[in-house]
Motif scaffolding. Structure first.
Motif, PDB file in Angstrom:
ATOM      1  N   ILE A 199       0.840  -1.197   0.000  1.00  0.00           N
ATOM      2  CA  ILE A 199       0.000   0.000   0.000  1.00  0.00           C
ATOM      3  C   ILE A 199       0.875   1.246   0.000  1.00  0.00           C
ATOM      4  N   LYS A 200       1.899   1.254   0.835  1.00  0.00           N
ATOM      5  CA  LYS A 200       2.779   2.423   0.924  1.00  0.00           C
ATOM      6  C   LYS A 200       3.485   2.687  -0.398  1.00  0.00           C
ATOM      7  N   VAL A 201       3.899   1.621  -1.075  1.00  0.00           N
ATOM      8  CA  VAL A 201       4.547   1.779  -2.382  1.00  0.00           C
ATOM      9  C   VAL A 201       3.583   2.415  -3.372  1.00  0.00           C
ATOM     10  N   HIS A 202       2.332   1.934  -3.388  1.00  0.00           N
ATOM     11  CA  HIS A 202       1.330   2.496  -4.302  1.00  0.00           C
ATOM     12  C   HIS A 202       1.033   3.960  -3.962  1.00  0.00           C
ATOM     13  N   ILE A 203       0.929   4.282  -2.692  1.00  0.00           N
ATOM     14  CA  ILE A 203       0.676   5.658  -2.278  1.00  0.00           C
ATOM     15  C   ILE A 203       1.804   6.576  -2.755  1.00  0.00           C
ATOM     16  N   ASN A 204       3.038   6.143  -2.564  1.00  0.00           N
ATOM     17  CA  ASN A 204       4.190   6.961  -2.992  1.00  0.00           C
ATOM     18  C   ASN A 204       4.179   7.178  -4.498  1.00  0.00           C
ATOM     19  N   SER A 205       3.810   6.132  -5.244  1.00  0.00           N
ATOM     20  CA  SER A 205       3.725   6.263  -6.703  1.00  0.00           C
ATOM     21  C   SER A 205       2.620   7.236  -7.107  1.00  0.00           C
ATOM     22  N   MET A 206       1.468   7.155  -6.423  1.00  0.00           N
ATOM     23  CA  MET A 206       0.344   8.035  -6.731  1.00  0.00           C
ATOM     24  C   MET A 206       0.684   9.493  -6.452  1.00  0.00           C
ATOM     25  N   ARG A 207       1.418   9.727  -5.383  1.00  0.00           N
ATOM     26  CA  ARG A 207       1.769  11.103  -5.016  1.00  0.00           C
ATOM     27  C   ARG A 207       2.627  11.779  -6.080  1.00  0.00           C
ATOM     28  N   LYS A 208       3.376  10.979  -6.830  1.00  0.00           N
ATOM     29  CA  LYS A 208       4.195  11.539  -7.913  1.00  0.00           C
ATOM     30  C   LYS A 208       3.339  11.938  -9.114  1.00  0.00           C
ATOM     31  N   LYS A 209       2.167  11.309  -9.235  1.00  0.00           N
ATOM     32  CA  LYS A 209       1.297  11.557 -10.385  1.00  0.00           C
ATOM     33  C   LYS A 209       0.221  12.601 -10.103  1.00  0.00           C
ATOM     34  N   LEU A 210      -0.235  12.661  -8.845  1.00  0.00           N
ATOM     35  CA  LEU A 210      -1.322  13.562  -8.467  1.00  0.00           C
ATOM     36  C   LEU A 210      -0.774  14.894  -7.987  1.00  0.00           C
ATOM     37  N   PRO A 211      -1.615  15.929  -7.937  1.00  0.00           N
ATOM     38  CA  PRO A 211      -1.161  17.227  -7.422  1.00  0.00           C
ATOM     39  C   PRO A 211      -0.610  17.100  -6.004  1.00  0.00           C
ATOM     40  N   ASP A 212       0.367  17.938  -5.686  1.00  0.00           N
ATOM     41  CA  ASP A 212       1.011  17.881  -4.375  1.00  0.00           C
ATOM     42  C   ASP A 212      -0.003  18.045  -3.248  1.00  0.00           C
ATOM     43  N   GLY A 213       0.114  17.193  -2.261  1.00  0.00           N
ATOM     44  CA  GLY A 213      -0.659  17.360  -1.037  1.00  0.00           C
ATOM     45  C   GLY A 213      -2.072  16.826  -1.060  1.00  0.00           C
ATOM     46  N   ILE A 214      -2.523  16.222  -2.161  1.00  0.00           N
ATOM     47  CA  ILE A 214      -3.916  15.787  -2.192  1.00  0.00           C
ATOM     48  C   ILE A 214      -4.129  14.555  -1.309  1.00  0.00           C
ATOM     49  N   ILE A 215      -3.140  13.651  -1.268  1.00  0.00           N
ATOM     50  CA  ILE A 215      -3.220  12.505  -0.356  1.00  0.00           C
ATOM     51  C   ILE A 215      -2.387  12.821   0.869  1.00  0.00           C
ATOM     52  N   LYS A 216      -3.043  12.890   1.996  1.00  0.00           N
ATOM     53  CA  LYS A 216      -2.361  13.273   3.230  1.00  0.00           C
ATOM     54  C   LYS A 216      -2.197  12.055   4.133  1.00  0.00           C
TER      55      LYS A 216
END
Length: 226
Positions: A199-216
């Motif tokens: 899950i953490k790996v997927h979250i880190n990957s998503m944060r690179k694709k999505l606008p900064d700060g949207i997933i907290k």
């Protein structure tokens, strides 16, 4: 009438239960999981509240003053065929369960019960309802289309893997509520190879694709979208 409102755009549940101690315990238990709760102590009050508000789930006792729970269920189903209704009742005979389900309930849990089982069943009903909803969820410049399974930023599609999309959809459907890693795993995947590190790996990957700060990140608790 008692009303408990939680911060954020969380899931809203109507609890209909005439036993005061149990009613308060149910409200407190769901509140700890981040839900917005309304409670009603009889069938008449339940219908008044139901038709005056919008709910994602109804937890319904059957042995109610003024208007019986099955009659409450009938009135709800006349107006809305889709809202999940979970019956919670001391009537534990198989015939009672069959009658409740035949009249439109989505699930039936007999008393006494363990709250964790109730919450898990409620979560399953909510997840099923959310996943069948054809809707667009917006958050700033982000739009999530649950029908097409796409995420857009300023009308440009963001390429997410299937599992990344599943995580982001669940977070968006539960905006304002901190979602633990175990809940993400239970709610999105059935395959046993999904662990917290994945899950953490997927979250880190998503944060690179999505606008900064949207997933907290709520330290030690999980992740959320405001």
């Amino acid at each position: 009438m008692m009303k408990i409102l939680l911060g954020g755009d969380g899931v809203k549940i109507l609890i209909v239960e005439d036993e005061t101690v149990l009613r308060k315990a149910l409200a407190k238990g769901f509140q700890k999981h981040g839900y917005t709760i309304d409670v009603a102590e009889d069938g008449e009050q339940a219908l008044d509240m139901y038709f005056d508000n919008q709910y994602n789930l109804v937890v319904l006792d059957l042995n109610l003053p003024k208007i019986d729970g099955l009659e409450v269920l009938t009135e709800i189903r006349k107006e809305n065929k889709e809202i999940p209704v979970l019956i919670l009742s001391a009537r534990s005979e198989v015939s009672d369960k069959i009658m409740g389900l035949d009249m439109g309930a989505n699930d039936y849990l007999a008393k006494p019960f363990h709250f964790d089982e109730l919450e898990a069943r409620a979560r399953a009903l909510l997840r099923r309802n959310f996943k069948t909803a054809d809707t667009i969820i917006s958050n700033g410049d982000i739009q999530l289309d649950t029908a097409l399974k796409k995420v857009l930023c300023n009308d440009t599609e963001i390429s997410l893997t299937k599992k990344e999309y599943g995580i982001f959809e669940y977070l968006m459907l539960n905006k304002g509520r901190v979602i633990g890693i175990n809940e993400l795993i239970e709610s999105i995947w059935e395959d046993a190879d999904m662990f917290s590190n994945s899950i953490k790996v997927h979250i880190n990957s998503m944060r690179k694709k999505l606008p900064d700060g949207i997933i907290k990140n709520a330290k030690g608790q999980g992740y959320y979208v405001e």
